[in-house]
Design an enzyme around this catalytic site. Sequence first.
Site, mmCIF file in Angstrom:
data_model
loop_
_atom_site.group_PDB
_atom_site.id
_atom_site.type_symbol
_atom_site.label_atom_id
_atom_site.label_comp_id
_atom_site.label_asym_id
_atom_site.label_seq_id
_atom_site.Cartn_x
_atom_site.Cartn_y
_atom_site.Cartn_z
ATOM 1 N N LYS A 46 0.822 -1.208 0.000
ATOM 2 C CA LYS A 46 0.000 0.000 0.000
ATOM 3 C C LYS A 46 0.862 1.267 0.000
ATOM 4 O O LYS A 46 0.539 2.273 0.622
ATOM 5 C CB LYS A 46 -0.938 0.007 1.210
ATOM 6 C CG LYS A 46 -1.936 -1.150 1.212
ATOM 7 C CD LYS A 46 -2.893 -1.074 2.395
ATOM 8 C CE LYS A 46 -3.874 -2.236 2.383
ATOM 9 N NZ LYS A 46 -4.772 -2.207 1.210
ATOM 10 N N CYS A 47 1.944 1.200 -0.721
ATOM 11 C CA CYS A 47 2.909 2.303 -0.781
ATOM 12 C C CYS A 47 2.848 2.960 -2.159
ATOM 13 O O CYS A 47 2.451 2.328 -3.151
ATOM 14 C CB CYS A 47 4.315 1.746 -0.522
ATOM 15 S SG CYS A 47 5.648 2.943 -0.663
ATOM 16 N N GLY A 48 3.261 4.218 -2.212
ATOM 17 C CA GLY A 48 3.316 4.895 -3.502
ATOM 18 C C GLY A 48 4.304 4.256 -4.461
ATOM 19 O O GLY A 48 4.221 4.441 -5.674
ATOM 20 N N PHE A 49 5.237 3.477 -3.930
ATOM 21 C CA PHE A 49 6.220 2.800 -4.765
ATOM 22 C C PHE A 49 5.841 1.354 -5.073
ATOM 23 O O PHE A 49 6.609 0.641 -5.724
ATOM 24 C CB PHE A 49 7.590 2.833 -4.089
ATOM 25 C CG PHE A 49 8.168 4.212 -3.976
ATOM 26 C CD1 PHE A 49 8.602 4.910 -5.090
ATOM 27 C CD2 PHE A 49 8.255 4.834 -2.743
ATOM 28 C CE1 PHE A 49 9.119 6.195 -4.986
ATOM 29 C CE2 PHE A 49 8.771 6.118 -2.622
ATOM 30 C CZ PHE A 49 9.204 6.799 -3.747
ATOM 31 N N THR A 50 4.680 0.914 -4.635
ATOM 32 C CA THR A 50 4.244 -0.462 -4.884
ATOM 33 C C THR A 50 4.271 -0.841 -6.364
ATOM 34 O O THR A 50 4.608 -1.989 -6.695
ATOM 35 C CB THR A 50 2.842 -0.696 -4.292
ATOM 36 O OG1 THR A 50 2.903 -0.504 -2.869
ATOM 37 C CG2 THR A 50 2.335 -2.094 -4.575
#
Length: 208
Positions: A35-39
């Site tokens: 659930k990360c912006g870098f996922t």
Amino acid sequence: MTTLADFTATTITDTEKDLADYAGSPVLVVNTASKCGFTPQYAGLQDLYARFHEKGLMVLGFPCDQFMHQEPGTESEIAEFCSVNFGVEFPMFAKIEVNGDGAHPLYQWLTGSHGDIPAGDIGWNFTKFLIGRDGTVLGRYASDVEPQISPTTSRRPWPRRPDQGRPHTARHEPARHDVARRPRTTCARGRRSGGGALHRTTRRRRPP
């Protein structure tokens, strides 16, 4: 000298894995989150693995929930998420901690100093470590370095920063990355008025 071969880790299917099994191969170790912006970097990691696995490259994913609770799922949920959304085929491991007293032994070693790479805690999800064929740490890359083929040669399958092609060290790794970048804006050419606003310059037509 400590190398990758000195560690074991639990896979995402709850079996113990001897990391010595990867001896002789270049390995990219990444702490991941769903659930990360870098996922979306999962896609680039899988692409690297698919293109270079037969030549020996390994990618190892280690889910971690230490950064703003961005990996809340169970191991089975993480495995399903990676498979369904990104077709991940590279080895994934059970959730671990990467910083602090509870850090996995592998990450206690990774975050130490390695030659000209200074020691330092993991700054955010999707920090990457490149391990050489001899099991030593060759490079550390910050979260915002996309996993991709080097623009200078397709024979170097590890993350490169497009502007300079050099690995990030711990000193340059931002503490927090998961912030939307402000989009660039463009302006028409013109002149500034006395108030500082930008106006488009036009030519006046002469009367006939």
